[in-house]
Write a protein that holds these residues in place. Structure first.
Motif, PDB file in Angstrom:
ATOM      1  N   ALA A   1       0.829  -1.204   0.000  1.00  0.00           N
ATOM      2  CA  ALA A   1       0.000   0.000   0.000  1.00  0.00           C
ATOM      3  C   ALA A   1       0.866   1.258   0.000  1.00  0.00           C
ATOM      4  O   ALA A   1       0.608   2.218  -0.741  1.00  0.00           O
ATOM      5  CB  ALA A   1      -0.941  -0.003   1.208  1.00  0.00           C
ATOM      6  N   GLY A   2       1.917   1.264   0.841  1.00  0.00           N
ATOM      7  CA  GLY A   2       2.800   2.418   0.861  1.00  0.00           C
ATOM      8  C   GLY A   2       3.561   2.577  -0.436  1.00  0.00           C
ATOM      9  O   GLY A   2       3.728   3.686  -0.958  1.00  0.00           O
ATOM     10  N   ALA A   3       4.050   1.453  -0.998  1.00  0.00           N
ATOM     11  CA  ALA A   3       4.779   1.523  -2.261  1.00  0.00           C
ATOM     12  C   ALA A   3       3.883   2.037  -3.377  1.00  0.00           C
ATOM     13  O   ALA A   3       4.306   2.834  -4.233  1.00  0.00           O
ATOM     14  CB  ALA A   3       5.332   0.137  -2.610  1.00  0.00           C
ATOM     15  N   TRP A   4       2.618   1.609  -3.395  1.00  0.00           N
ATOM     16  CA  TRP A   4       1.701   2.065  -4.436  1.00  0.00           C
ATOM     17  C   TRP A   4       1.426   3.565  -4.312  1.00  0.00           C
ATOM     18  O   TRP A   4       1.346   4.282  -5.311  1.00  0.00           O
ATOM     19  CB  TRP A   4       0.404   1.268  -4.346  1.00  0.00           C
ATOM     20  N   ALA A   5       1.284   4.067  -3.080  1.00  0.00           N
ATOM     21  CA  ALA A   5       1.061   5.499  -2.890  1.00  0.00           C
ATOM     22  C   ALA A   5       2.260   6.298  -3.383  1.00  0.00           C
ATOM     23  O   ALA A   5       2.105   7.353  -4.019  1.00  0.00           O
ATOM     24  CB  ALA A   5       0.786   5.781  -1.413  1.00  0.00           C
ATOM     25  N   ILE A   6       3.479   5.816  -3.118  1.00  0.00           N
ATOM     26  CA  ILE A   6       4.675   6.540  -3.579  1.00  0.00           C
ATOM     27  C   ILE A   6       4.764   6.520  -5.100  1.00  0.00           C
ATOM     28  O   ILE A   6       5.110   7.506  -5.739  1.00  0.00           O
ATOM     29  CB  ILE A   6       5.936   5.919  -2.922  1.00  0.00           C
ATOM     30  N   LEU A   7       4.459   5.368  -5.714  1.00  0.00           N
ATOM     31  CA  LEU A   7       4.476   5.294  -7.181  1.00  0.00           C
ATOM     32  C   LEU A   7       3.441   6.230  -7.791  1.00  0.00           C
ATOM     33  O   LEU A   7       3.684   6.853  -8.834  1.00  0.00           O
ATOM     34  CB  LEU A   7       4.219   3.858  -7.622  1.00  0.00           C
TER      35      LEU A   7
END
Length: 371
Positions: A59-65
């Motif tokens: 979830a965090g990686a997707w928000a950063i992307l």
């Protein structure tokens, strides 16, 4: 103890790095990620410093992307190796996901639908011709060698598909004749020509309604039964087993049903005509006082038997159409119940349409022959 995800925007004009801190995991990421995406949109070349991030999930990686934008340039991200690997994995998974293509416009969709319909009609005509050709070959082979005919199924089918329909055929045609007589008497009474209701009933019942109503009833009753019976055998692979044993399914399943209707429809047509005339005679007797003797005498003198033979000439063609359509739709059933229901419905609809079309063609032919 988990720390809430957070970020600090660039604090100087020369510094374009967003500094992320905390645990970028789970549900708390959503509101913070939306704020990050909104602010990062104003700095398309901004970098992301993940050195302060303790933990990060998908979830965090997707928000950063999402904050990186459509390009997703991970080179603008500084952080721990495990976090960078997670970003690369999520980016690769997103790139491999099939993209939804925009649907065609309404005009193009209409053209595609028309094109598919035309192709479907062509395929249906080809299938009908192939089925009819195979049926003709099997029929010629059976007639040339009568010992190949399965007489027991033919007789059984004639009883189930034809004779068992006798009550409903009689009742339906009786009331059709009565309705025709009632409408004829009420209409001709305006011109003082009630007596001509006998001719109206005779021509309508003997020429059209007797055969058409009988054929429609058999289309709903027998065509659906043929499709369901053969379709069930297709679902249970009985038809395939017959082929493996060297038995021709057309010879064992289709020909007996066609022969049964060829034998029974002329008989049912005769009985239906008699029932329709009885219904019309009852109406003229009750409303006009014309007794059965007068009705029959005028019927023989003014109408004759030509119209009955014209109707009877349609019976074999309609029998072949009804039985052939029912058997063909049964042969097209696949391995699921949904296909069986669709084919049974198609058998009834196509059989009724074929009856109306055949009747119209015969009407044009006899009109040209002045009959």
């Amino acid at each position: 103890m988990p720390l809430s995800p957070a970020f600090d925007p660039p604090d100087t004009q020369d510094d374009h790095a967003f500094r992320l801190t905390g645990d970028w995991c789970g549900a708390p990421v959503q509101p913070v990620g939306e704020a990050l995406i909104q602010q990062a949109g104003a700095l398309p070349e901004g970098a992301f410093d993940l050195q302060g991030v303790r933990r990060m999930d998908i979830a965090g990686a997707w928000a950063i992307l999402q904050a990186l934008g459509s390009g997703g340039d991970i080179s603008r991200v500084r952080g721990k190796p495990e976090h960078l690997r997670l970003l690369e994995m999520v980016a690769a998974a997103d790139a491999a996901r099939p993209k939804r293509r925009a649907g065609p416009g309404p005009f193009r969709a209409l053209l595609e639908r028309i094109g598919r319909g035309v192709i479907g009609i062509g395929a249906e005509i080809y299938g009908i011709l192939a089925f009819a050709g195979q049926l003709m070959v099997v029929s010629a082979r059976s007639l040339a060698n009568p010992s190949r005919i399965r007489w027991a199924p033919c007789v059984s089918m004639a009883e189930r598909a034809g004779l068992d329909a006798l009550p409903i055929v009689v009742v339906a045609n009786f009331f059709i004749g009565a309705v025709v007589g009632l409408l004829g008497v009420n209409t001709l009474r305006q011109f003082g020509a009630e007596v001509f209701a006998v001719e109206l009933i005779g021509i309508a019942v003997t020429r059209e309604f007797g055969i058409v109503i009988t054929a429609v009833l058999l289309a709903g009753r027998s065509a659906s039964a043929f499709a369901a019976e053969i379709g069930s055998m297709k679902m249970t692979q009985e038809v395939d087993a017959m082929k493996v044993m060297g038995v021709d399914p057309f010879e064992a399943l289709v020909f007996p049903r066609v022969a049964a209707l060829l034998l029974t429809i002329p008989l049912l047509t005769f009985i239906a005509t008699v029932a329709g005339l009885m219904g019309g005679a009852l109406v003229t007797w009750s409303m006009l006082g014309l007794g059965p003797t007068f009705f029959m005498t005028r019927l023989v003198e003014s109408v004759g038997d030509t119209h009955f033979w014209i109707a009877l000439s349609k019976a074999p063609v309609m029998a072949i159409a009804i039985a052939g359509i029912g058997c063909r739709q049964g042969m097209l059933v696949e391995g699921d119940v949904l296909s069986l229901g669709q084919r049974v419905t198609s058998a009834v609809v196509q059989a009724i349409f074929a009856i109306i079309l055949i009747d119209a063609i015969f009407a044009l032919i006899y009109m040209e022959l002045d009959l």
